[in-house]
Design an enzyme around this catalytic site. Structure first.
Site, short mmCIF file in Angstrom:
data_model
loop_
_atom_site.label_atom_id
_atom_site.label_comp_id
_atom_site.label_asym_id
_atom_site.label_seq_id
_atom_site.Cartn_x
_atom_site.Cartn_y
_atom_site.Cartn_z
N ASP A 90 -3.63 2.43 -4.71
CA ASP A 90 -2.28 2.43 -4.15
C ASP A 90 -1.62 1.07 -4.32
O ASP A 90 -2.32 0.06 -4.38
CB ASP A 90 -2.32 2.85 -2.66
CG ASP A 90 -3.18 1.91 -1.80
OD1 ASP A 90 -4.34 1.67 -2.15
OD2 ASP A 90 -2.65 1.41 -0.79
N HIS A 141 -2.50 -2.98 -3.36
CA HIS A 141 -3.90 -2.80 -3.00
C HIS A 141 -4.73 -2.57 -4.27
O HIS A 141 -5.86 -3.04 -4.39
CB HIS A 141 -4.01 -1.60 -2.04
CG HIS A 141 -5.23 -1.63 -1.17
ND1 HIS A 141 -5.55 -0.60 -0.30
CD2 HIS A 141 -6.22 -2.56 -1.03
CE1 HIS A 141 -6.68 -0.92 0.32
NE2 HIS A 141 -7.10 -2.07 -0.09
N HIS A 167 0.84 -1.19 0.00
CA HIS A 167 0.00 0.00 0.00
C HIS A 167 0.89 1.25 0.00
O HIS A 167 2.09 1.17 0.25
CB HIS A 167 -0.83 0.08 1.28
CG HIS A 167 -1.71 -1.08 1.57
ND1 HIS A 167 -3.07 -1.04 1.38
CD2 HIS A 167 -1.43 -2.31 2.08
CE1 HIS A 167 -3.60 -2.20 1.76
NE2 HIS A 167 -2.63 -2.98 2.19
N GLU A 192 2.50 -0.89 4.39
CA GLU A 192 2.26 0.46 3.93
C GLU A 192 3.59 1.15 3.66
O GLU A 192 4.48 1.14 4.52
CB GLU A 192 1.50 1.27 5.01
CG GLU A 192 0.11 0.75 5.32
CD GLU A 192 -0.95 1.30 4.37
OE1 GLU A 192 -0.60 2.08 3.45
OE2 GLU A 192 -2.14 0.95 4.56
#
Ligand SMILES: [Zn+2]
Length: 198
Positions: A170, A160, A42, A124
């Protein structure tokens, strides 16, 4: 024994020792028998495009002050998390044990299975979809992913945007999938097909 030769030295109950641990309450148990075979990448920054603050850590620990920025009011009350967060300088944070189910993917489907939170690890990257990522972030991924694959049966890596197409974008076209694949030395079949990579 070196760290590379003794994966157990790197892990404790799903926590990766080299990462800075900041436990999030936003997780649950994985389904019994879950095959943790997917890494989901992400991108995030809060407010979007602003780097270096601690709003992401606050969001993932339900500590974000929704009044602190107009953008935060658009996400007021959400309860989310990821297993890992890679800062622009490559620093690695962990919020949820990889043995547990973090809340990063939402409605999703990949490799023929829905609800990717059940059996994936969410990473992330501090960034903004559409923009580039830093060398240090690729370096951290290149270090982390093989260690994940030593501990879990990781077979696939996807964004994602690939597991929730049309809903999520993303990490976006600024993420260099070929670079990650080359740095990991993993076969192309483990990554989104080139037509899905942008
Ligand atoms: Zn995402």
């Amino acid at each position: 024994m070196s760290e590379a030769g003794d994966p157990s030295a790197l892990w404790h109950d799903g926590w990766y020792r080299p990462a800075r641990a900041l436990p999030s309450p936003n997780f649950g148990p994985r389904p019994v028998g879950a095959q943790i075979d997917l890494v989901v990448l992400h991108s995030i920054s809060l407010p979007p495009g602003e780097y270096g603050g601690d709003a992401v850590q606050q969001l993932f620990t339900n500590q974000l002050d929704w009044e602190a920025h107009p953008y935060f009011q658009t996400i007021r009350g959400i309860e989310v998390s990821a297993h890992f967060y890679v800062r622009r300088d490559g620093a690695l944070w962990q919020f949820v044990s990889c043995d547990a189910r973090a809340w990063h993917a939402g409605a999703s489907s990949w490799r023929g299975r829905d609800n990717c939170n059940d059996d994936s690890i969410g990473i992330e990257l501090e960034g903004l979809e559409g923009l580039l990522f830093e060398d240090a972030q690729y370096a951290t991924l290149a270090d982390l992913c093989p260690h994940l694959a030593q501990q879990y049966p990781i077979a696939f890596v996807a964004g994602h945007e690939h597991i929730a197409p049309g809903r999520k974008e993303d990490p976006g076209p600024g993420f260099d999938w070929a670079r990650l694949r080359n740095e990991l030395g993993w076969e192309a079949a483990r990554f989104p097909p080139p037509t899905a990579q942008r």
